[in-house]
Enzyme design. Sequence first.
Site, short mmCIF file in Angstrom:
data_model
loop_
_atom_site.label_atom_id
_atom_site.label_comp_id
_atom_site.label_asym_id
_atom_site.label_seq_id
_atom_site.Cartn_x
_atom_site.Cartn_y
_atom_site.Cartn_z
N GLY A 8 0.78 -1.23 0.00
CA GLY A 8 0.00 0.00 0.00
C GLY A 8 0.81 1.27 0.00
O GLY A 8 0.30 2.34 0.35
N THR A 9 2.08 1.18 -0.41
CA THR A 9 2.90 2.40 -0.40
C THR A 9 2.42 3.41 -1.44
O THR A 9 2.49 4.62 -1.20
CB THR A 9 4.38 2.07 -0.64
N ASN A 10 1.94 2.93 -2.58
CA ASN A 10 1.40 3.88 -3.56
C ASN A 10 0.11 4.50 -3.08
O ASN A 10 -0.16 5.68 -3.36
CB ASN A 10 1.21 3.19 -4.91
N LYS B 43 -13.01 -16.65 -11.80
CA LYS B 43 -12.56 -15.26 -11.74
C LYS B 43 -13.72 -14.30 -11.97
O LYS B 43 -13.82 -13.26 -11.30
CB LYS B 43 -11.47 -15.04 -12.80
N MET C 64 -2.24 -7.19 -8.32
CA MET C 64 -1.47 -8.18 -9.06
C MET C 64 -2.33 -9.20 -9.79
O MET C 64 -1.99 -10.39 -9.87
CB MET C 64 -0.49 -8.88 -8.11
N ARG C 65 -3.45 -8.74 -10.32
CA ARG C 65 -4.29 -9.60 -11.14
C ARG C 65 -4.66 -8.87 -12.43
O ARG C 65 -4.81 -7.65 -12.43
CB ARG C 65 -5.56 -10.01 -10.40
N ILE C 66 -4.81 -9.64 -13.50
CA ILE C 66 -5.22 -9.08 -14.77
C ILE C 66 -6.75 -9.01 -14.80
O ILE C 66 -7.43 -10.02 -14.57
CB ILE C 66 -4.69 -9.92 -15.94
N ASN D 188 -3.38 2.37 -14.39
CA ASN D 188 -2.42 1.45 -13.80
C ASN D 188 -1.02 2.06 -13.80
O ASN D 188 -0.72 2.96 -14.58
CB ASN D 188 -2.40 0.13 -14.59
N HIS E 292 3.11 0.93 -13.92
CA HIS E 292 3.99 -0.18 -14.26
C HIS E 292 5.44 0.24 -14.04
O HIS E 292 5.84 1.33 -14.46
CB HIS E 292 3.79 -0.59 -15.72
#
Length: 201
Positions: A15-17, A68, A93-95, A110, A112
């Site tokens: 959760g740093t972002n 999913k 971390m999921r598409i 997002n 990256h």
Amino acid sequence: MEQITRLAIMASGNGTNLSAILDRFQRVSVAAQIVRVIVDQPQAPVIQRAERVGLPVTVVDYHDYPKKADAEAVILRQLAADHVDAVVLAGFMRILSPQFVARYPRHIVNLHPALLPSFPGRHGIEDAYQYGVKITGVTVHFVNDGVDSGEIIAQAPVAVHADDTVASLATRIHETEHQLYPKTLIELINQGELNHETSLN
């Protein structure tokens, strides 16, 4: 009356972002509110980080659902209930499926840890380091149906030093993320890019 852009943060890790975004939002006048944090890992530290500042958290453990699509349906219902305008992926971390993305066209952002289109995927920092590039960096982009292939919004370079390890490079990458991501989100909000009216919903 100024319109408030309602944001949901989706995260999987520390959760740093999220903290960087919250800190910048508090220091700069921005017409936005984080109304929900969605987490897919029940033990992720981001949960405590969000709860400490009073943000509502919904944990959706994909392992609890047969498909999913079932897990995503729960998330989408929560986003609708919260009247979310845009979704911010902060180490999620999921598409996301094409069906999910279609619900928020050009309204899912997002981050990256590489200069896309180079080194997409889960291991952007390691892949760039192993390849031997002299400059890597950070990319903010809209999410589309592909993997890290959506429209690029902003980028910032990070030099790779001769004595770098993956860990030391990752530290500088993350420092750059914490500057670029909040700044870019504020610009998008101020330009009205993430308002509900600009979506096809």
